[in-house]
Motif scaffolding. Structure first.
Motif, PDB file in Angstrom:
ATOM      1  N   LEU A 108      46.806  42.958  46.513  1.00 11.68           N
ATOM      2  CA  LEU A 108      45.374  43.287  46.358  1.00 11.68           C
ATOM      3  C   LEU A 108      44.523  42.343  47.192  1.00 11.68           C
ATOM      4  O   LEU A 108      43.627  42.769  47.926  1.00 11.68           O
ATOM      5  N   LYS A 109      44.821  41.035  47.082  1.00  9.70           N
ATOM      6  CA  LYS A 109      44.032  40.046  47.811  1.00  9.70           C
ATOM      7  C   LYS A 109      44.097  40.317  49.305  1.00  9.70           C
ATOM      8  O   LYS A 109      43.092  40.311  49.993  1.00  9.70           O
ATOM      9  N   LEU A 110      45.304  40.565  49.830  1.00  6.46           N
ATOM     10  CA  LEU A 110      45.443  40.782  51.271  1.00  6.46           C
ATOM     11  C   LEU A 110      44.689  42.043  51.704  1.00  6.46           C
ATOM     12  O   LEU A 110      43.943  42.023  52.675  1.00  6.46           O
ATOM     13  N   LYS A 111      44.883  43.144  50.981  1.00  8.44           N
ATOM     14  CA  LYS A 111      44.253  44.395  51.447  1.00  8.44           C
ATOM     15  C   LYS A 111      42.741  44.321  51.357  1.00  8.44           C
ATOM     16  O   LYS A 111      42.037  44.792  52.223  1.00  8.44           O
ATOM     17  N   GLU A 112      42.212  43.695  50.296  1.00 11.25           N
ATOM     18  CA  GLU A 112      40.758  43.756  50.131  1.00 11.25           C
ATOM     19  C   GLU A 112      40.001  42.899  51.126  1.00 11.25           C
ATOM     20  O   GLU A 112      38.870  43.213  51.462  1.00 11.25           O
ATOM     21  N   ILE A 113      40.609  41.818  51.627  1.00 10.00           N
ATOM     22  CA  ILE A 113      39.835  40.998  52.571  1.00 10.00           C
ATOM     23  C   ILE A 113      40.286  41.118  54.025  1.00 10.00           C
ATOM     24  O   ILE A 113      39.508  40.856  54.924  1.00 10.00           O
TER      25      ILE A 113
ATOM     26  N   ALA B 128      41.480  45.232  31.377  1.00 10.02           N
ATOM     27  CA  ALA B 128      40.661  44.604  32.413  1.00 10.02           C
ATOM     28  C   ALA B 128      40.761  45.455  33.669  1.00 10.02           C
ATOM     29  O   ALA B 128      41.455  46.478  33.670  1.00 10.02           O
ATOM     30  N   CYS B 129      40.086  45.025  34.732  1.00 10.39           N
ATOM     31  CA  CYS B 129      40.167  45.731  36.019  1.00 10.39           C
ATOM     32  C   CYS B 129      40.628  44.760  37.102  1.00 10.39           C
ATOM     33  O   CYS B 129      40.341  43.563  37.039  1.00 10.39           O
ATOM     34  N   GLY B 130      41.296  45.282  38.097  1.00 10.46           N
ATOM     35  CA  GLY B 130      41.617  44.522  39.309  1.00 10.46           C
ATOM     36  C   GLY B 130      42.378  43.241  39.019  1.00 10.46           C
ATOM     37  O   GLY B 130      43.339  43.219  38.232  1.00 10.46           O
ATOM     38  N   THR B 131      41.930  42.190  39.667  1.00  9.89           N
ATOM     39  CA  THR B 131      42.594  40.896  39.534  1.00  9.89           C
ATOM     40  C   THR B 131      42.669  40.443  38.076  1.00  9.89           C
ATOM     41  O   THR B 131      43.690  39.894  37.636  1.00  9.89           O
ATOM     42  N   ALA B 132      41.613  40.678  37.321  1.00  9.10           N
ATOM     43  CA  ALA B 132      41.619  40.278  35.902  1.00  9.10           C
ATOM     44  C   ALA B 132      42.732  41.007  35.151  1.00  9.10           C
ATOM     45  O   ALA B 132      43.353  40.451  34.238  1.00  9.10           O
ATOM     46  N   SER B 133      43.018  42.244  35.557  1.00 15.86           N
ATOM     47  CA  SER B 133      44.092  42.982  34.875  1.00 15.86           C
ATOM     48  C   SER B 133      45.458  42.368  35.203  1.00 15.86           C
ATOM     49  O   SER B 133      46.366  42.403  34.382  1.00 15.86           O
TER      50      SER B 133
ATOM     51  N   ILE C 234      39.390  40.966  29.674  1.00 18.08           N
ATOM     52  CA  ILE C 234      39.299  39.871  30.651  1.00 18.08           C
ATOM     53  C   ILE C 234      38.346  40.295  31.758  1.00 18.08           C
ATOM     54  O   ILE C 234      38.512  41.375  32.334  1.00 18.08           O
ATOM     55  N   SER C 235      37.357  39.464  32.021  1.00 19.46           N
ATOM     56  CA  SER C 235      36.398  39.797  33.072  1.00 19.46           C
ATOM     57  C   SER C 235      35.706  38.546  33.587  1.00 19.46           C
ATOM     58  O   SER C 235      35.186  37.752  32.801  1.00 19.46           O
ATOM     59  N   GLN C 236      35.698  38.378  34.880  1.00 16.13           N
ATOM     60  CA  GLN C 236      34.949  37.272  35.474  1.00 16.13           C
ATOM     61  C   GLN C 236      33.461  37.480  35.201  1.00 16.13           C
ATOM     62  O   GLN C 236      32.813  36.636  34.607  1.00 16.13           O
ATOM     63  N   SER C 237      32.936  38.612  35.644  1.00 15.51           N
ATOM     64  CA  SER C 237      31.487  38.854  35.563  1.00 15.51           C
ATOM     65  C   SER C 237      31.025  39.142  34.147  1.00 15.51           C
ATOM     66  O   SER C 237      29.880  38.868  33.792  1.00 15.51           O
ATOM     67  N   GLY C 238      31.889  39.737  33.350  1.00 18.57           N
ATOM     68  CA  GLY C 238      31.481  40.175  32.014  1.00 18.57           C
ATOM     69  C   GLY C 238      30.590  41.400  32.033  1.00 18.57           C
ATOM     70  O   GLY C 238      30.006  41.777  31.013  1.00 18.57           O
ATOM     71  N   GLU C 239      30.484  42.043  33.190  1.00 20.51           N
ATOM     72  CA  GLU C 239      29.597  43.210  33.309  1.00 20.51           C
ATOM     73  C   GLU C 239      30.332  44.450  33.805  1.00 20.51           C
ATOM     74  O   GLU C 239      29.694  45.488  34.016  1.00 20.51           O
ATOM     75  N   THR C 240      31.604  44.390  34.021  1.00 22.08           N
ATOM     76  CA  THR C 240      32.347  45.533  34.564  1.00 22.08           C
ATOM     77  C   THR C 240      32.250  46.731  33.612  1.00 22.08           C
ATOM     78  O   THR C 240      32.620  46.633  32.433  1.00 22.08           O
ATOM     79  N   ALA C 241      31.738  47.842  34.134  1.00 26.80           N
ATOM     80  CA  ALA C 241      31.382  48.984  33.282  1.00 26.80           C
ATOM     81  C   ALA C 241      32.572  49.520  32.493  1.00 26.80           C
ATOM     82  O   ALA C 241      32.468  49.767  31.284  1.00 26.80           O
TER      83      ALA C 241
ATOM     84  N   GLY D  46      32.505  34.308  46.221  1.00 30.99           N
ATOM     85  CA  GLY D  46      33.345  35.178  47.053  1.00 30.99           C
ATOM     86  C   GLY D  46      33.695  36.431  46.259  1.00 30.99           C
ATOM     87  O   GLY D  46      33.997  36.343  45.063  1.00 30.99           O
ATOM     88  N   VAL D  47      33.643  37.585  46.922  1.00 32.76           N
ATOM     89  CA  VAL D  47      33.931  38.834  46.203  1.00 32.76           C
ATOM     90  C   VAL D  47      35.378  38.835  45.702  1.00 32.76           C
ATOM     91  O   VAL D  47      35.665  39.300  44.598  1.00 32.76           O
ATOM     92  N   ALA D  48      36.285  38.306  46.487  1.00 29.45           N
ATOM     93  CA  ALA D  48      37.686  38.259  46.052  1.00 29.45           C
ATOM     94  C   ALA D  48      37.851  37.165  45.002  1.00 29.45           C
ATOM     95  O   ALA D  48      37.518  36.003  45.235  1.00 29.45           O
ATOM     96  N   SER D  49      38.355  37.552  43.868  1.00 31.48           N
ATOM     97  CA  SER D  49      38.492  36.599  42.766  1.00 31.48           C
ATOM     98  C   SER D  49      39.659  35.641  43.019  1.00 31.48           C
ATOM     99  O   SER D  49      40.762  36.065  43.350  1.00 31.48           O
ATOM    100  N   THR D  50      39.413  34.357  42.877  1.00 27.36           N
ATOM    101  CA  THR D  50      40.468  33.355  43.079  1.00 27.36           C
ATOM    102  C   THR D  50      40.510  32.394  41.892  1.00 27.36           C
ATOM    103  O   THR D  50      41.396  32.480  41.040  1.00 27.36           O
TER     104      THR D  50
HETATM  105  C1  F6R Z   1      39.685  41.334  43.353  1.00 29.20           C
HETATM  106  C2  F6R Z   1      38.538  41.382  42.470  1.00 29.20           C
HETATM  107  C3  F6R Z   1      38.367  42.560  41.568  1.00 29.20           C
HETATM  108  C4  F6R Z   1      37.883  42.103  40.175  1.00 29.20           C
HETATM  109  C5  F6R Z   1      37.566  43.316  39.303  1.00 29.20           C
HETATM  110  C6  F6R Z   1      37.163  42.915  37.897  1.00 29.20           C
HETATM  111  O1  F6R Z   1      39.726  40.140  44.081  1.00 29.20           O
HETATM  112  O2  F6R Z   1      37.735  40.469  42.455  1.00 29.20           O
HETATM  113  O3  F6R Z   1      39.537  43.293  41.467  1.00 29.20           O
HETATM  114  O4  F6R Z   1      38.880  41.307  39.606  1.00 29.20           O
HETATM  115  O5  F6R Z   1      36.529  44.064  39.891  1.00 29.20           O
HETATM  116  O6  F6R Z   1      35.965  42.189  37.889  1.00 29.20           O
HETATM  117  P1  F6R Z   1      35.557  41.352  36.629  1.00 29.20           P
HETATM  118  O7  F6R Z   1      36.569  40.292  36.435  1.00 29.20           O
HETATM  119  O8  F6R Z   1      34.196  40.789  36.939  1.00 29.20           O
HETATM  120  O9  F6R Z   1      35.534  42.297  35.453  1.00 29.20           O
END
Ligand code: F6R
Length: 365
Positions: free
Chosen positions: A240-245, A55-60, A102-109, A153-157
């Protein structure tokens, strides 16, 4: 819409007891306290040799927490990797093993590319996605959805904590299937998950204290987050959450790594957020806190009543969460971690829901 909240992020943080509860209801049978995944898995966990989570970012970071769970509940080795590395490092994978995406959007390249790679290698694929109409959902063998609802919100919670709920259910199912968990173990673990919405509501009630603390954090140039065990990935998520917002530089570290470098950063200006529920590694984390305190570092301790009593260090602030089983601490401690980032950013006056340079869905690598 934002209901009565100032930002989508605040609304989404506060929705967590509800949406994590919805997700839970889809993955466990509340009448029997057993896991009941919403999809039949086309493989047998006892035949899986290794799980790879990508996964990437928060999902990872949700995946990183799940590694601890799969290894403990199912004695199943897990490799966790960020998708941008996994897709190019040509990992040797064994046909018939399992890969989880793992992906919120399901579109992360990068995550999508990693999924295609694993499929081509003959692995079983599960995606844990929030958007069930997404490309990653469509292309994976089994979809296990999070029921977080739209995350604006861009920051995933809330997607993060719902991912944790789904992953906990999969790890328990794996432990059962592999004979590593008894019926009794399963009941205990499921009962712990059932407590999460209530525990999250209790954590949300700490908001006034965290908001006050944020005034202090907002004055800092750098913040360090420390944790051990499943609190280690949560420390990474907090940073990550603190730095990104808020655009305040933050780093997360395994507490035991402190003396291998980052301790050089500690001085009177440096807040160190220590995530330390009273668990089997608590004492070890306390000794790391003592090292920070001895150098004048300002400790923000997130713990429970027992931990607060046992922590023999002076802290700038102690945030006391309710007692809870160790399994669920990453879900519940996520709440104060998110609130601290949120309120710090609000004080800094940044665009909380739409931080600079960031996109909600990263469809290019
Ligand atoms: C951080 C954040 C990003 C996403 C990452 C993966 O708050 O939102 O790190 O978690 O870009 O995105 P998804 O889950 O859509 O694959």
């Amino acid at each position: 819409d934002k209901a009565n909240y100032r930002h989508f992020m605040a609304k989404e943080i506060h929705e967590q007891p509800e949406v994590v509860g919805h997700t839970l209801a889809r993955y466990v049978n509340m009448a029997t306290d057993q896991v009941a995944l919403p999809a039949e898995l086309p493989f047998d966990f006892s035949k899986i040799g290794r799980v790879s989570i990508t996964a990437c970012g928060t999902a990872s970071y949700a995946g990183f927490v799940a590694k601890y769970w799969f290894e403990r509940f199912a004695r199943l080795p897990v490799e966790i990797d960020v998708a941008s590395e996994f897709r190019y490092r040509e990992a040797p994978l064994r046909k018939g093993d399992l890969a989880i995406f793992i992906s919120q959007s399901g579109e992360t390249a990068d995550t999508l590319a990693a999924l295609r790679y694993a499929k081509a290698q003959g692995l079983h694929t599960i995606s844990v996605v929030n958007v069930t109409t997404s490309t990653i959902a469509r292309e994976s063998e089994t979809v296990l959805p999070t029921l977080a609802g739209p995350e604006i919100g861009v920051a995933s919670t809330k997607a993060f904590t719902c991912q944790l709920m789904v992953l906990a259910a999969i790890a328990i199912a794996a432990g059962k299937a592999r004979g590593e968990l008894s019926d009794e173990d399963e009941t205990k673990l499921v009962q712990a998950l059932v407590e999460v919405p209530r525990l999250m509501s209790a954590a949300l009630a700490l908001e006034p204290q965290i908001e006050k603390l944020a005034r202090d954090i907002a004055k800092s140039r750098d913040v360090l987050y420390l944790g051990r065990g499943t609190s280690y990935p949560l420390a990474l998520e907090g940073a990550l959450k603190l730095k990104e917002i808020s655009y305040i530089h933050a780093e997360g570290y395994a507490a035991g790594e402190l003396k291998h470098g980052p301790i050089a950063l500690i001085d009177e200006t440096m807040p160190v957020v220590v995530i330390a529920p009273y668990d089997r590694v608590f004492e070890k984390t306390v000794s790391n806190m003592q090292e920070v305190a001895a150098r004048g570092g300002r400790i923000v301790l997130m713990t429970d009543a027992h931990g607060a009593r046992e922590a023999t260090v002076e802290s700038l602030e102690t945030i006391v969460l309710p007692d809870m089983p160790a399994t669920v601490t990453p879900l519940v401690y996520a709440v104060p971690v998110q609130l601290l980032a949120y309120h710090t950013a609000v004080i800094m006056g940044t665009d909380v829901d739409q931080p600079r340079n960031l996109a909600k869905s990263v469809t290019v690598e």
